[in-house]
Design a protein around this motif. Structure first.
Motif, PDB file in Angstrom:
ATOM      1  N   THR A   1       0.832  -1.204   0.000  1.00  0.00           N
ATOM      2  CA  THR A   1       0.000   0.000   0.000  1.00  0.00           C
ATOM      3  C   THR A   1       0.867   1.254   0.000  1.00  0.00           C
ATOM      4  OG1 THR A   1      -1.732  -1.178   1.204  1.00  0.00           O
ATOM      5  CG2 THR A   1      -1.805   1.216   1.277  1.00  0.00           C
ATOM      6  N   LEU A   2       1.893   1.252   0.820  1.00  0.00           N
ATOM      7  CA  LEU A   2       2.772   2.412   0.938  1.00  0.00           C
ATOM      8  C   LEU A   2       3.538   2.681  -0.363  1.00  0.00           C
ATOM      9  CD1 LEU A   2       4.997   3.181   3.959  1.00  0.00           C
ATOM     10  CD2 LEU A   2       5.983   3.219   1.700  1.00  0.00           C
ATOM     11  N   LEU A   3       4.039   1.627  -0.976  1.00  0.00           N
ATOM     12  CA  LEU A   3       4.882   1.799  -2.160  1.00  0.00           C
ATOM     13  C   LEU A   3       4.105   2.044  -3.440  1.00  0.00           C
ATOM     14  CD1 LEU A   3       7.566  -0.924  -1.413  1.00  0.00           C
ATOM     15  CD2 LEU A   3       7.828   1.565  -1.231  1.00  0.00           C
ATOM     16  N   HIS A   4       2.843   1.692  -3.454  1.00  0.00           N
ATOM     17  CA  HIS A   4       2.046   1.890  -4.670  1.00  0.00           C
ATOM     18  C   HIS A   4       0.828   2.742  -4.338  1.00  0.00           C
ATOM     19  CE1 HIS A   4       0.969   1.081  -8.774  1.00  0.00           C
ATOM     20  NE2 HIS A   4      -0.255   0.868  -8.379  1.00  0.00           N
ATOM     21  N   ARG A   5       1.073   4.013  -4.142  1.00  0.00           N
ATOM     22  CA  ARG A   5       0.017   4.931  -3.711  1.00  0.00           C
ATOM     23  C   ARG A   5      -0.856   5.446  -4.839  1.00  0.00           C
ATOM     24  NH1 ARG A   5       2.236   8.633   1.085  1.00  0.00           N
ATOM     25  NH2 ARG A   5       2.619   6.904   2.453  1.00  0.00           N
ATOM     26  N   SER A   6      -0.321   5.512  -6.015  1.00  0.00           N
ATOM     27  CA  SER A   6      -1.101   6.060  -7.118  1.00  0.00           C
ATOM     28  C   SER A   6      -0.883   5.200  -8.346  1.00  0.00           C
ATOM     29  CB  SER A   6      -0.665   7.496  -7.406  1.00  0.00           C
ATOM     30  OG  SER A   6       0.633   7.508  -7.964  1.00  0.00           O
ATOM     31  N   ARG A   7      -1.626   5.499  -9.358  1.00  0.00           N
ATOM     32  CA  ARG A   7      -1.497   4.732 -10.601  1.00  0.00           C
ATOM     33  C   ARG A   7      -0.385   5.270 -11.492  1.00  0.00           C
ATOM     34  NH1 ARG A   7      -7.884   3.636 -11.754  1.00  0.00           N
ATOM     35  NH2 ARG A   7      -8.242   2.888  -9.670  1.00  0.00           N
ATOM     36  N   LYS A   8       0.208   6.346 -11.090  1.00  0.00           N
ATOM     37  CA  LYS A   8       1.306   6.924 -11.859  1.00  0.00           C
ATOM     38  C   LYS A   8       2.592   6.175 -11.550  1.00  0.00           C
ATOM     39  CE  LYS A   8      -0.753  11.481 -11.667  1.00  0.00           C
ATOM     40  NZ  LYS A   8      -0.579  12.862 -11.227  1.00  0.00           N
ATOM     41  N   ASP A   9       3.565   6.332 -12.404  1.00  0.00           N
ATOM     42  CA  ASP A   9       4.861   5.679 -12.193  1.00  0.00           C
ATOM     43  C   ASP A   9       5.749   6.534 -11.289  1.00  0.00           C
ATOM     44  OD1 ASP A   9       4.265   3.464 -13.716  1.00  0.00           O
ATOM     45  OD2 ASP A   9       4.944   4.403 -15.570  1.00  0.00           O
ATOM     46  N   GLU A  10       5.254   6.837 -10.102  1.00  0.00           N
ATOM     47  CA  GLU A  10       5.999   7.670  -9.166  1.00  0.00           C
ATOM     48  C   GLU A  10       6.557   6.862  -8.008  1.00  0.00           C
ATOM     49  OE1 GLU A  10       3.399  10.794  -7.990  1.00  0.00           O
ATOM     50  OE2 GLU A  10       3.116  11.503 -10.024  1.00  0.00           O
ATOM     51  N   THR A  11       6.528   5.578  -8.120  1.00  0.00           N
ATOM     52  CA  THR A  11       6.979   4.712  -7.046  1.00  0.00           C
ATOM     53  C   THR A  11       8.482   4.488  -7.146  1.00  0.00           C
ATOM     54  OG1 THR A  11       4.852   3.603  -7.007  1.00  0.00           O
ATOM     55  CG2 THR A  11       6.682   2.444  -6.011  1.00  0.00           C
ATOM     56  N   ALA A  12       9.153   4.595  -6.014  1.00  0.00           N
ATOM     57  CA  ALA A  12      10.589   4.324  -5.979  1.00  0.00           C
ATOM     58  C   ALA A  12      10.838   2.857  -6.338  1.00  0.00           C
ATOM     59  CB  ALA A  12      11.142   4.633  -4.592  1.00  0.00           C
ATOM     60  N   ILE A  13      11.902   2.613  -7.075  1.00  0.00           N
ATOM     61  CA  ILE A  13      12.221   1.268  -7.553  1.00  0.00           C
ATOM     62  C   ILE A  13      12.963   0.488  -6.473  1.00  0.00           C
ATOM     63  CG2 ILE A  13      13.523  -0.043  -9.263  1.00  0.00           C
ATOM     64  CD1 ILE A  13      13.155   2.437 -11.121  1.00  0.00           C
ATOM     65  N   VAL A  14      12.379  -0.655  -6.082  1.00  0.00           N
ATOM     66  CA  VAL A  14      13.000  -1.540  -5.101  1.00  0.00           C
ATOM     67  C   VAL A  14      13.818  -2.570  -5.868  1.00  0.00           C
ATOM     68  CG1 VAL A  14      12.609  -3.190  -3.245  1.00  0.00           C
ATOM     69  CG2 VAL A  14      11.049  -1.247  -3.535  1.00  0.00           C
ATOM     70  N   GLU A  15      15.121  -2.645  -5.575  1.00  0.00           N
ATOM     71  CA  GLU A  15      15.992  -3.590  -6.279  1.00  0.00           C
ATOM     72  C   GLU A  15      16.183  -4.898  -5.530  1.00  0.00           C
ATOM     73  OE1 GLU A  15      19.642  -1.540  -7.244  1.00  0.00           O
ATOM     74  OE2 GLU A  15      18.758  -0.888  -9.139  1.00  0.00           O
ATOM     75  N   GLU A  16      16.050  -4.851  -4.192  1.00  0.00           N
ATOM     76  CA  GLU A  16      16.294  -6.069  -3.416  1.00  0.00           C
ATOM     77  C   GLU A  16      15.437  -6.055  -2.157  1.00  0.00           C
ATOM     78  OE1 GLU A  16      20.169  -8.574  -1.927  1.00  0.00           O
ATOM     79  OE2 GLU A  16      20.293  -6.406  -1.810  1.00  0.00           O
ATOM     80  N   VAL A  17      14.923  -7.220  -1.825  1.00  0.00           N
ATOM     81  CA  VAL A  17      14.166  -7.412  -0.586  1.00  0.00           C
ATOM     82  C   VAL A  17      14.793  -8.591   0.157  1.00  0.00           C
ATOM     83  CG1 VAL A  17      11.917  -7.964   0.417  1.00  0.00           C
ATOM     84  CG2 VAL A  17      12.034  -6.573  -1.679  1.00  0.00           C
ATOM     85  N   ILE A  18      15.129  -8.375   1.404  1.00  0.00           N
ATOM     86  CA  ILE A  18      15.687  -9.443   2.233  1.00  0.00           C
ATOM     87  C   ILE A  18      14.751  -9.638   3.424  1.00  0.00           C
ATOM     88  CG2 ILE A  18      17.638 -10.200   3.642  1.00  0.00           C
ATOM     89  CD1 ILE A  18      19.377  -8.284   1.888  1.00  0.00           C
TER      90      ILE A  18
END
Length: 99
Positions: A39-56
Motif C-alpha cells: 500500500t505504501l509503495l504503490h500509492r497512485s497509478r502513476k509511475d511515481e513509485t521508488a524502484i526496489v531492487e532487493e528485498v531481504i
C-alpha cells in the motif's frame, strides 16, 4: 482476513494480534507487513513509485534496497517508510531501507 484489513494502515494494535491463536500471530504480522508495504509503495497509478531492487526477509525483519538515489527523488515515500518503521518497531518488527 479482517485482522489484515484492520492492521493495514496506521498503528498496528497489539490487542488485535493477541486475539489470534499464538501459532498464527507471526504469520498474520508478516502478511500485514507485506500488505502495508504494498500500500505504501504503490500509492497512485502513476509511475511515481521508488524502484526496489532487493528485498531481504528474515524472521522479524525486512530490508528493502532501493535503486541508487530513488529515496532522494521520492521524499514522501522516504518519510512514509520512516513512519512505517516506527509503527512496526512497536510490534517487534524491524523495517530497514536504503538507497
Amino acid at each position: 482476513m479482517s485482522i489484515l484489513v484492520r492492521c493495514h494502515r496506521k498503528k498496528i494494535s497489539k490487542n488485535i494480534l493477541r486475539a489470534l491463536p499464538a501459532a498464527k500471530r507471526v504469520t498474520a504480522l508478516r502478511l500485514a507487513v507485506l500488505l502495508r508495504l504494498a500500500t505504501l509503495l504503490h500509492r497512485s497509478r502513476k509511475d511515481e513509485t521508488a524502484i526496489v531492487e532487493e528485498v531481504i526477509a528474515k524472521e522479524e525483519s525486512l530490508t528493502l534496497r532501493f535503486a541508487e538515489g530513488e529515496l532522494d527523488r521520492h521524499p514522501l515515500q522516504l518519510a512514509s517508510l520512516e513512519q512505517e518503521a516506527d509503527y512496526l518497531k512497536q510490534v517487534g518488527f524491524t523495517l530497514r531501507f536504503s538507497s
